[in-house]
Design a protein around this motif. Structure first.
Motif, PDB file in Angstrom:
ATOM      1  N   TYR A  25      31.650   5.531 -24.967  1.00  0.00           N
ATOM      2  CA  TYR A  25      31.945   5.590 -23.217  1.00  0.00           C
ATOM      3  C   TYR A  25      31.923   4.153 -22.687  1.00  0.00           C
ATOM      4  CZ  TYR A  25      32.816  10.353 -22.631  1.00  0.00           C
ATOM      5  OH  TYR A  25      33.375  11.719 -22.520  1.00  0.00           O
ATOM      6  N   ILE A  57      21.505  13.121 -24.077  1.00  0.00           N
ATOM      7  CA  ILE A  57      20.455  12.309 -24.572  1.00  0.00           C
ATOM      8  C   ILE A  57      19.112  12.552 -24.233  1.00  0.00           C
ATOM      9  CG2 ILE A  57      19.528  10.157 -24.061  1.00  0.00           C
ATOM     10  CD1 ILE A  57      22.318   8.883 -23.646  1.00  0.00           C
ATOM     11  N   MET A  89      27.988   6.042 -16.842  1.00  0.00           N
ATOM     12  CA  MET A  89      27.881   6.947 -18.163  1.00  0.00           C
ATOM     13  C   MET A  89      27.933   8.493 -17.559  1.00  0.00           C
ATOM     14  SD  MET A  89      27.231   6.692 -21.048  1.00  0.00           S
ATOM     15  CE  MET A  89      28.118   5.006 -21.723  1.00  0.00           C
ATOM     16  N   VAL A 107      26.528  13.296 -20.900  1.00  0.00           N
ATOM     17  CA  VAL A 107      25.994  12.141 -21.967  1.00  0.00           C
ATOM     18  C   VAL A 107      24.691  12.064 -21.678  1.00  0.00           C
ATOM     19  CG1 VAL A 107      26.004   9.907 -23.007  1.00  0.00           C
ATOM     20  CG2 VAL A 107      28.162  10.932 -22.418  1.00  0.00           C
ATOM     21  N   LEU A 108      24.112  11.720 -20.230  1.00  0.00           N
ATOM     22  CA  LEU A 108      22.738  11.683 -19.958  1.00  0.00           C
ATOM     23  C   LEU A 108      21.957  12.831 -20.409  1.00  0.00           C
ATOM     24  CD1 LEU A 108      23.349   9.750 -16.668  1.00  0.00           C
ATOM     25  CD2 LEU A 108      22.809   8.644 -18.783  1.00  0.00           C
ATOM     26  N   ILE A 128      24.636   1.632 -15.422  1.00  0.00           N
ATOM     27  CA  ILE A 128      24.340   2.656 -16.382  1.00  0.00           C
ATOM     28  C   ILE A 128      24.810   4.038 -15.687  1.00  0.00           C
ATOM     29  CG2 ILE A 128      22.803   4.170 -17.808  1.00  0.00           C
ATOM     30  CD1 ILE A 128      21.097   1.474 -18.333  1.00  0.00           C
ATOM     31  N   VAL A 150      27.411   7.055 -26.505  1.00  0.00           N
ATOM     32  CA  VAL A 150      27.284   6.177 -25.419  1.00  0.00           C
ATOM     33  C   VAL A 150      28.183   4.858 -25.867  1.00  0.00           C
ATOM     34  CG1 VAL A 150      25.456   4.379 -24.695  1.00  0.00           C
ATOM     35  CG2 VAL A 150      24.988   6.993 -24.991  1.00  0.00           C
TER      36      VAL A 150
END
Lengths: 220, 229, 254
Positions: free
Chosen positions: A195, B80, B72, B76-77, B68, A192
């Motif tokens: 990025y 997570i 992002m 990646v989300l 966000i 995170v």
């Protein structure tokens, strides 16, 4: 969260970051050139090439990058025996995809300039080329900026898909760390952060430029 | 002809249930897209209305949320929510469920921004002229504002559907068995018999995605043109 | 006539099946001011666009100084330099300042020196009272100011004829005057002008000849005094009548 782990991972993520930036940069460069050429072909209705350009835009805009990459990476070598390394595949794939998006952005920028601006330039005795260069394109660029910035962010984000064809960029690094160790939280935290390092500046600078340019050109 | 089919690796498609399995894999991504879109539209409309509020707190929260989502990568989300949630809150989601959460989180932000834009694009004098004709607040909304908002909104939200469909194949990364995963299973199983299976299968998947997304894009641009004036 | 600048001979213009101009002919002499009036959709704006070859014509011909005007010819840009055109919505270039708007074409098209053109542009701006606005952007000007800049921009190319296409139609009433005064001044100085307008009093004051267009052709022409006081044709009478109002006030003392 274990800070020692984070510190020890930093070099790995730094390498991932460099590959993300490297592939992203070259992919975007190809996108811009390809997009500009395609947009001008469509705008000036160049025979034959125009049809090819439109088919290209429609196909690339209506299929997922992941599938495009798989096709380029796994499919094409099987058939044509052209074996390319994953980095080249990634850059070419991103460039082709981005070219289609950029083409639409530039084309609609040109179209956003009222046709009577062209007529006004012609009535002053300018040739079409002079009018395009001095009057239409400078305004078209301004109109294109918001969509252009959105494309930049989109394409940089799409580099994360490269992890699926084993390019060792940021996302791959995170995936790899999660798979081989029990440091999920640290690995995700770092991805995170990295990025953010790539995209936050683009987002912020993009919106500043957008506002400045808009004001400079049209005053609102 | 037979030779060409084999050379291009299309032959594996017709073996056993391979083609149906591939379609089944497609359906997994489509299903997740459609559920996420449906949820995003409902939540996005609410978010869009909230975003027009002048309250600084809601404004700040919405802004951070949108930023966000804007910067992002969806992958990646996904990571997570799928991998992180187990560690952070001790909940292990099914991968499909994690995917719906992520795509709804993303879609709601996009939809919310579209709704806000559409609402704010209605000029103030449209409200004023409605009020001056004696319409009350809800009449103004239902017969003047909402119809105009929908015309602006519909083409853009249809585009969101194709973007959703184009992004969902990423769920292969969180171990959902979708089309590309099925394709790779088939390729592995036929490594000797059809060495070119990769070309044929990925080509077919490519065409399938195009066949799904293209008509939707055409519809969106048709509506956009029709309603642009 | 030796001093004919513009010759329009029997031109036909249509959009698909829709005939806009049907065999229209008209000569403009040097130093003459011609005003064209007529109802909406009578083809008067289209006529100006055809003269500048912004629209192709389907029949007849238009000549400037004896030279054929043809949108497809190679020297069309050269001919357009001799025709100044002012548009209803100004069409200044929004990304350039007032001065840049004016000097761009003389420099790029006529290859004149920047110093010389700037000097002339400033003189012209001074004449229309806008010298202090030379470094402003179009967005910072009022409609009337923009239109005066547009006139200066066209003038700076030293055209042989100026075309004005409803140049006051988009303006607020209080700004109409400043633009019309600028045009009157041009007329006084001997410019050749072809004007499409809805301002009847102005037409009467500025015109050497008035043409009334309707249904794609010239219905009536004449000198302004005769035309406005005693229109000969019924169509012209009806048209002029739409600009008059009958009093509905109750006269007499209450």
């Amino acid at each position: 969260m274990n800070w020692d782990v984070i510190v020890s991972y930093l070099p790995l993520y730094k390498d991932g970051l460099l590959i993300t930036l490297y592939t992203g940069w070259f992919g975007i460069l190809i996108s811009i050139v390809l997009g500009l050429v395609t947009a001008l072909i469509v705008h000036f209705k160049v025979p034959v090439l125009k049809t090819i350009a439109k088919i290209y835009i429609e196909i690339l805009r209506n299929t997922p990058l992941l599938i495009q990459l798989f096709f380029i990476y796994y499919g094409i070598p099987k058939l044509f025996g052209i074996v390319t390394d994953e980095l080249t595949c990634g850059i070419v794939g991103l460039g082709l995809l981005g070219g289609a998006y950029m083409a639409e952005t530039f084309r609609s920028g040109i179209e956003a300039v009222d046709t009577i601006q062209m007529e006004s330039a012609l009535s002053l005795g300018m040739t079409r080329r002079q009018a395009m260069f001095h009057i239409i394109l400078p305004q078209a660029v301004t109109y294109s900026v918001p969509a252009f910035v959105a494309n930049l962010i989109f394409l940089l984000k799409e580099t994360s898909v490269f992890s699926c064809i084993s390019i060792l960029e940021l996302m791959f690094t995170a995936k790899d760390r999660i798979a081989v160790s029990s440091t999920t939280v640290e690995s995700l935290f770092l991805v995170v952060v990295f990025y953010l390092i790539v995209l936050l500046p683009v987002s912020i600078i993009g919106s500043v430029v957008e506002r400045r340019l808009r004001y400079a050109s049209f005053g609102n | 002809m037979q030779a060409l089919v084999t050379d291009l690796g299309f032959d594996v498609l017709f073996k056993g249930t391979n083609f149906t399995r591939l379609l089944g894999g497609m359906w997994v991504t489509l299903k997740i897209s459609l559920i996420s879109v449906a949820l995003s539209i409902v939540l996005g409309i609410l978010l869009g209305v909230v975003m027009t509020f002048k309250n600084p707190v809601t404004k700040a929260i919405c802004r951070v949320y949108l930023e966000i989502v804007r910067i992002m990568p969806q992958l990646v989300l996904l990571f997570i929510v799928y991998y992180g949630s187990a560690r952070l809150i001790g909940l292990k989601f099914e991968p499909e469920f994690a995917a719906v959460i992520v795509f709804t989180f993303w879609g709601t932000a996009e939809m919310g921004d579209l709704v806000r834009g559409a609402l704010q694009s209605i000029p103030k004098h449209q409200y004023e002229s409605a009020y001056s004709l004696g319409l009350n607040r809800s009449q103004t909304y239902f017969s003047i504002v909402i119809p105009q908002t929908i015309r602006r909104l519909l083409p853009l939200s249809i585009n969101l559907v194709t973007r959703m469909i184009k992004t969902t194949p990423l769920i292969v990364m969180i171990e959902v068995v979708e089309a590309t995963k099925v394709a790779r299973q088939i390729i592995d199983a036929n490594r000797v018999a059809s060495p070119n299976a990769a070309f044929g299968l990925f080509f077919v998947i490519f065409v399938l995605y195009f066949a799904v997304c293209w008509p939707i894009s055409l519809l969106a641009s048709h509506l956009e043109k029709k309603w642009s004036n | 006539m030796a001093d004919t600048v513009l010759t329009i001979n029997n031109i036909k213009k249509s959009y698909g099946d829709n005939l806009i101009l049907n065999g229209l002919s008209l000569d403009v002499h040097k130093g003459e001011v011609i005003v064209i009036i007529g109802p909406s959709g009578c083809g008067k704006s289209t006529l100006l666009r055809c003269i500048n070859a912004l629209e192709p014509i389907q029949g007849g011909e238009i000549r400037l100084d004896g030279e054929l005007i043809d949108g497809n010819s190679r020297n069309i840009a050269q001919i357009r330099q001799k025709i100044g055109m002012v548009f209803q919505n100004y069409e200044l270039f929004p990304h350039k300042t007032v001065l840049q708007n004016i000097i761009l074409a003389p420099m790029k098209v006529q290859k004149r020196s920047k110093v010389e053109v700037t000097e002339e542009a400033e003189q012209l701006l001074e004449r229309v009272g806008l010298l202090d606005k030379k470094d402003s952007y179009p967005r910072q000007l009022s409609g009337g100011q923009k239109q005066r800049v547009a006139i200066v921009r066209a003038l700076c190319m030293h055209p042989e004829i100026m075309l004005f296409d409803e140049v006051t139609a988009a303006l607020d009433p209080e700004m109409v005057r400043e633009v019309l005064d600028t045009m009157l001044e041009l007329a006084k100085n001997g410019s050749t002008m072809l004007i499409v307008t809805h301002e009847m009093n102005f037409a009467r004051a500025i015109a050497d000849r008035v043409f009334f267009l309707d249904g794609g052709g010239i219905v009536e022409e004449g000198d302004p005094e005769n035309f406005f006081t005693h229109p000969k044709t019924e169509r012209a009478q009806n048209f002029l009548h739409t600009f008059e109002y009958e009093s509905v006030k109750h006269h007499g003392n209450e």
